[in-house]
Design an enzyme around this catalytic site. Structure first.
Site, mmCIF file in Angstrom:
data_model
loop_
_atom_site.group_PDB
_atom_site.id
_atom_site.type_symbol
_atom_site.label_atom_id
_atom_site.label_comp_id
_atom_site.label_asym_id
_atom_site.label_seq_id
_atom_site.Cartn_x
_atom_site.Cartn_y
_atom_site.Cartn_z
ATOM 1 N N HIS A 1 0.776 -1.048 -0.212
ATOM 2 C CA HIS A 1 0.178 -0.031 0.067
ATOM 3 C C HIS A 1 0.763 1.340 -0.057
ATOM 4 O O HIS A 1 1.889 1.462 0.399
ATOM 5 C CB HIS A 1 -0.820 -0.068 1.236
ATOM 6 C CG HIS A 1 -2.187 -1.116 1.088
ATOM 7 N ND1 HIS A 1 -3.106 -1.123 2.073
ATOM 8 C CD2 HIS A 1 -2.588 -1.765 -0.037
ATOM 9 C CE1 HIS A 1 -3.762 -2.030 1.711
ATOM 10 N NE2 HIS A 1 -3.785 -2.327 0.431
ATOM 11 N N LYS B 1 5.063 1.928 0.979
ATOM 12 C CA LYS B 1 6.127 1.651 -0.421
ATOM 13 C C LYS B 1 7.583 1.749 0.286
ATOM 14 O O LYS B 1 8.496 1.120 -0.263
ATOM 15 C CB LYS B 1 5.764 2.823 -1.198
ATOM 16 C CG LYS B 1 4.290 2.899 -1.838
ATOM 17 C CD LYS B 1 4.306 1.661 -2.923
ATOM 18 C CE LYS B 1 3.036 1.928 -3.724
ATOM 19 N NZ LYS B 1 2.062 0.940 -3.986
ATOM 20 N N THR C 1 2.419 -5.424 -8.040
ATOM 21 C CA THR C 1 1.366 -4.446 -8.796
ATOM 22 C C THR C 1 2.276 -3.159 -9.249
ATOM 23 O O THR C 1 3.284 -2.941 -9.007
ATOM 24 C CB THR C 1 0.494 -3.903 -7.823
ATOM 25 O OG1 THR C 1 1.232 -3.606 -6.602
ATOM 26 C CG2 THR C 1 -0.686 -5.251 -7.398
ATOM 27 N N GLY C 2 1.672 -2.449 -10.250
ATOM 28 C CA GLY C 2 2.593 -1.592 -11.072
ATOM 29 C C GLY C 2 3.265 -0.536 -10.251
ATOM 30 O O GLY C 2 4.416 -0.574 -10.566
ATOM 31 N N THR C 3 2.848 0.325 -9.443
ATOM 32 C CA THR C 3 3.666 1.159 -8.703
ATOM 33 C C THR C 3 4.782 0.640 -7.997
ATOM 34 O O THR C 3 5.744 1.052 -7.866
ATOM 35 C CB THR C 3 2.740 2.305 -7.995
ATOM 36 O OG1 THR C 3 1.930 2.965 -8.792
ATOM 37 C CG2 THR C 3 3.658 3.364 -7.295
ATOM 38 N N THR C 4 4.278 -0.471 -7.023
ATOM 39 C CA THR C 4 5.253 -1.167 -6.248
ATOM 40 C C THR C 4 6.544 -1.607 -7.138
ATOM 41 O O THR C 4 7.640 -1.649 -6.813
ATOM 42 C CB THR C 4 4.510 -2.074 -5.459
ATOM 43 O OG1 THR C 4 3.528 -1.503 -4.726
ATOM 44 C CG2 THR C 4 5.527 -2.945 -4.466
ATOM 45 N N ASP D 1 -4.555 -5.899 -8.557
ATOM 46 C CA ASP D 1 -4.635 -6.909 -7.324
ATOM 47 C C ASP D 1 -5.312 -8.186 -7.972
ATOM 48 O O ASP D 1 -5.387 -9.311 -7.712
ATOM 49 C CB ASP D 1 -5.600 -6.396 -6.190
ATOM 50 C CG ASP D 1 -6.905 -5.550 -6.751
ATOM 51 O OD1 ASP D 1 -7.025 -5.526 -7.904
ATOM 52 O OD2 ASP D 1 -7.682 -5.377 -5.844
#
Length: 131
Positions: A8, A12, A34-37, A60
């Site tokens: 979340h 990060k 997941t994308g940003t992570t 997710d």
């Protein structure tokens, strides 16, 4: 092994630090996030990360589909349990999916460290026989 990572927004930096600390172990496996992570992990570690969509727009669900296909061997999901945000991946649903398909899962750094160190010792090699 295929390792899935979700963090979340409030976690990060913690996942970045975790991935830096265990970069040498992660480098021996396939990392999915997941994308940003995933992008942030790549930036701080220079590891290749297979990126799903951002969690808020379907990443997710892609994560869970990989679990349901039997293609995920371990999941690490850092979240803030005192904060609920509909824009963040639903950790409870993903955790239930992991339980249903017998996927080792960590939702905090203490458990994540135990799993990643176990992975490096071969403690999760039994998963290779399931494919």
């Amino acid at each position: 092994m295929n390792l899935g990572i979700i963090a979340h927004n409030s976690k990060k930096v913690l996942i970045e630090d975790f991935c830096i600390a265990y970069k040498n172990i992660l480098a021996k496996h396939e990392v999915y996030a997941t994308g940003t992570t995933g992008r942030r992990i790549e930036e701080v570690t220079n590891l290749h990360v297979h990126k799903f969509l951002p969690g808020s727009i379907g990443g997710d669900k892609q994560f869970m589909e990989m679990i349901e296909r039997g293609d995920m061997d371990m999941a690490i999901m850092f979240y803030n349990p005192s904060m609920v945000d509909r824009k963040e991946p639903d950790i409870e649903v993903i955790s239930r999916c992991c339980d249903q398909y017998n996927i080792p899962v960590a939702t905090n750094i203490a458990t994540a460290e135990m799993l990643i160190l176990g992975l490096s010792r071969g403690d999760l090699d039994w998963r290779l026989h399931l494919r």
